[in-house]
Design an enzyme around this catalytic site. Structure first.
Site, PDB file in Angstrom:
ATOM      1  N   ASN A  10       0.756  -1.186  -0.196  1.00 18.75           N
ATOM      2  CA  ASN A  10      -0.241  -0.061  -0.047  1.00 18.75           C
ATOM      3  C   ASN A  10       0.852   1.037   0.109  1.00 18.75           C
ATOM      4  O   ASN A  10       1.494   1.749   1.026  1.00 18.75           O
ATOM      5  CB  ASN A  10      -1.143  -0.008   1.081  1.00 18.75           C
ATOM      6  N   LYS A  12       0.292   4.320  -0.080  1.00 18.03           N
ATOM      7  CA  LYS A  12      -0.434   5.329   0.457  1.00 18.03           C
ATOM      8  C   LYS A  12      -0.467   6.713  -0.465  1.00 18.03           C
ATOM      9  O   LYS A  12      -0.502   6.754  -1.821  1.00 18.03           O
ATOM     10  CB  LYS A  12      -0.096   5.599   1.780  1.00 18.03           C
ATOM     11  N   HIS A  94      -9.344   1.182   5.328  1.00 16.52           N
ATOM     12  CA  HIS A  94      -8.330   1.318   5.903  1.00 16.52           C
ATOM     13  C   HIS A  94      -8.298   2.300   7.075  1.00 16.52           C
ATOM     14  O   HIS A  94      -9.209   3.183   7.006  1.00 16.52           O
ATOM     15  CB  HIS A  94      -7.153   1.905   4.900  1.00 16.52           C
ATOM     16  N   GLU A  96      -6.581   4.811   8.431  1.00 19.59           N
ATOM     17  CA  GLU A  96      -6.491   6.215   7.893  1.00 19.59           C
ATOM     18  C   GLU A  96      -7.605   6.603   7.193  1.00 19.59           C
ATOM     19  O   GLU A  96      -7.805   7.815   7.371  1.00 19.59           O
ATOM     20  CB  GLU A  96      -5.216   6.443   7.042  1.00 19.59           C
ATOM     21  N   GLU A 164      -5.309  -5.081  10.787  1.00 18.57           N
ATOM     22  CA  GLU A 164      -4.033  -4.025  10.854  1.00 18.57           C
ATOM     23  C   GLU A 164      -4.426  -3.288  12.294  1.00 18.57           C
ATOM     24  O   GLU A 164      -5.343  -2.216  12.194  1.00 18.57           O
ATOM     25  CB  GLU A 164      -4.335  -3.235   9.747  1.00 18.57           C
ATOM     26  N   GLY A 170       2.693   2.073  10.657  1.00 23.21           N
ATOM     27  CA  GLY A 170       3.623   3.242  10.490  1.00 23.21           C
ATOM     28  C   GLY A 170       4.316   3.503  11.644  1.00 23.21           C
ATOM     29  O   GLY A 170       5.003   4.754  11.617  1.00 23.21           O
ATOM     30  N   SER A 204       3.466  -2.169  10.217  1.00 22.81           N
ATOM     31  CA  SER A 204       4.968  -2.270  10.301  1.00 22.81           C
ATOM     32  C   SER A 204       5.668  -3.740   9.983  1.00 22.81           C
ATOM     33  O   SER A 204       6.423  -4.033  10.539  1.00 22.81           O
ATOM     34  CB  SER A 204       5.468  -1.702  11.768  1.00 22.81           C
TER      35      SER A 204
HETATM   36  C1  PEP Z   1      -0.761   0.108   5.728  1.00 25.00           C
HETATM   37  O1  PEP Z   1      -0.406   1.163   5.416  1.00 25.00           O
HETATM   38  O2  PEP Z   1      -1.433  -0.758   5.500  1.00 25.00           O
HETATM   39  C2  PEP Z   1       0.379  -0.184   6.897  1.00 25.00           C
HETATM   40  C3  PEP Z   1       0.186  -1.550   7.240  1.00 25.00           C
HETATM   41  O3  PEP Z   1       1.610   0.522   7.035  1.00 25.00           O
HETATM   42  P1  PEP Z   1       2.911   0.015   7.755  1.00 25.00           P
HETATM   43  O4  PEP Z   1       3.384  -1.294   7.127  1.00 25.00           O
HETATM   44  O5  PEP Z   1       4.023   1.326   6.983  1.00 25.00           O
HETATM   45  O6  PEP Z   1       2.704   0.143   8.976  1.00 25.00           O
END
Ligand code: PEP
Length: 243
Positions: A10, A12, A94, A96, A164, A170, A204
């Site tokens: 992803n 983003k 997601h 976010e 997640e 992040g 992460s």
């Molecule tokens: C994500 O954006 O879905 C995500 C898991 O980000 P990151 O791997 O940076 O934590």
């Protein structure tokens, strides 16, 4: 029936047209991978990325869609437009978007239904906040999100769930292997189509922790944010899924 591992990136709100050389590096790794590979660039790059990935094993996904297929929704993109641009999948719900755009489970459910109607595979994201994890509510919260976000026809369609934990996205923090395994088992037992639905872990995921996370029971792959922006890191995560 077996499930194929899926490694999804992803990007983003990152990536300009100069980033397409990425695929020259990742495509040969994807060609050798045991897993299916998906990259979700920003919508502006869907078409060029889809073109760049023609003839490779990399599939292309979008990061969001509108719940309607057309109409007076300035600035939004419908699932059928994303499919037309070359997407096979779309991320919905997601954290976010849930946080930045106030998306509810009902919105996410409508988007997932629109994705399916347009012939896309929705990647439906769920996950608890740190406060919910610390108060022991994580499984209840995720179960509620799942029940509210799965479309009505979930038993008969192809969809992907991404677990997640919000506090792991992040941040460099990762849920413990035991917590990931418990959550994925809890999600699996609540799915209408448990045998065939892929459940991804996200939060992460990096080259250093990917192999352990991917080896856990009921973890069918990863949704990778930050580390998917770097071709070498994303390639290493793909390799961690086996060849
Ligand atoms: C994500 O954006 O879905 C995500 C898991 O980000 P990151 O791997 O940076 O934590």
């Amino acid at each position: 029936m077996s499930r194929r591992t899926l490694i999804a990136g992803n990007w983003k709100m990152n990536g300009l047209s100069g980033a397409l050389g990425y695929f020259d590096a990742v495509a040969p790794v994807a060609a050798q991978a045991a897993a299916d590979i998906l990259v979700c660039p920003p919508a502006t790059l869907l078409y060029p990325v889809a073109r760049a990935c023609e003839g490779t094993r990399i599939r292309v996904g979008a990061q969001d869609c509108h719940a309607h297929q057309s109409g007076a929704h300035t600035g939004d993109l419908s699932a059928s437009m994303l499919r037309d641009a070359g997407a096979s999948h779309v991320i919905v719900g997601h954290s976010e978007r849930r946080a930045d755009h106030g998306e509810s489970d009902r919105n996410v459910q409508a988007k997932a239904a629109a994705a399916i109607a347009a012939g896309l595979v929705p990647v439906i994201c769920v996950g608890e906040t740190l406060a919910e994890r610390e108060s022991g509510e994580a499984i209840d919260v995720v179960a509620r999100q799942l029940a509210g976000s799965l479309p009505d026809n979930s038993a008969t369609v192809d969809l992907v769930i991404a677990y997640e934990p919000v506090w792991a996205i992040g941040t460099g923090l990762v849920a413990s292997p035991a917590d990931v395994a418990d959550m994925h088992a809890a999600i699996r037992e609540r799915l209408p189509n448990p045998a065939t639905t892929c459940i991804l872990y996200g939060g992460s995921v990096k080259p250093a922790n990917a192999a352990e996370l991917l080896s856990l029971a009921d973890v069918d792959g990863a949704l990778v944010g930050g580390a998917s922006l770097d071709a070498a890191d994303f390639s290493a995560i793909i390799r961690a899924a086996g060849s």
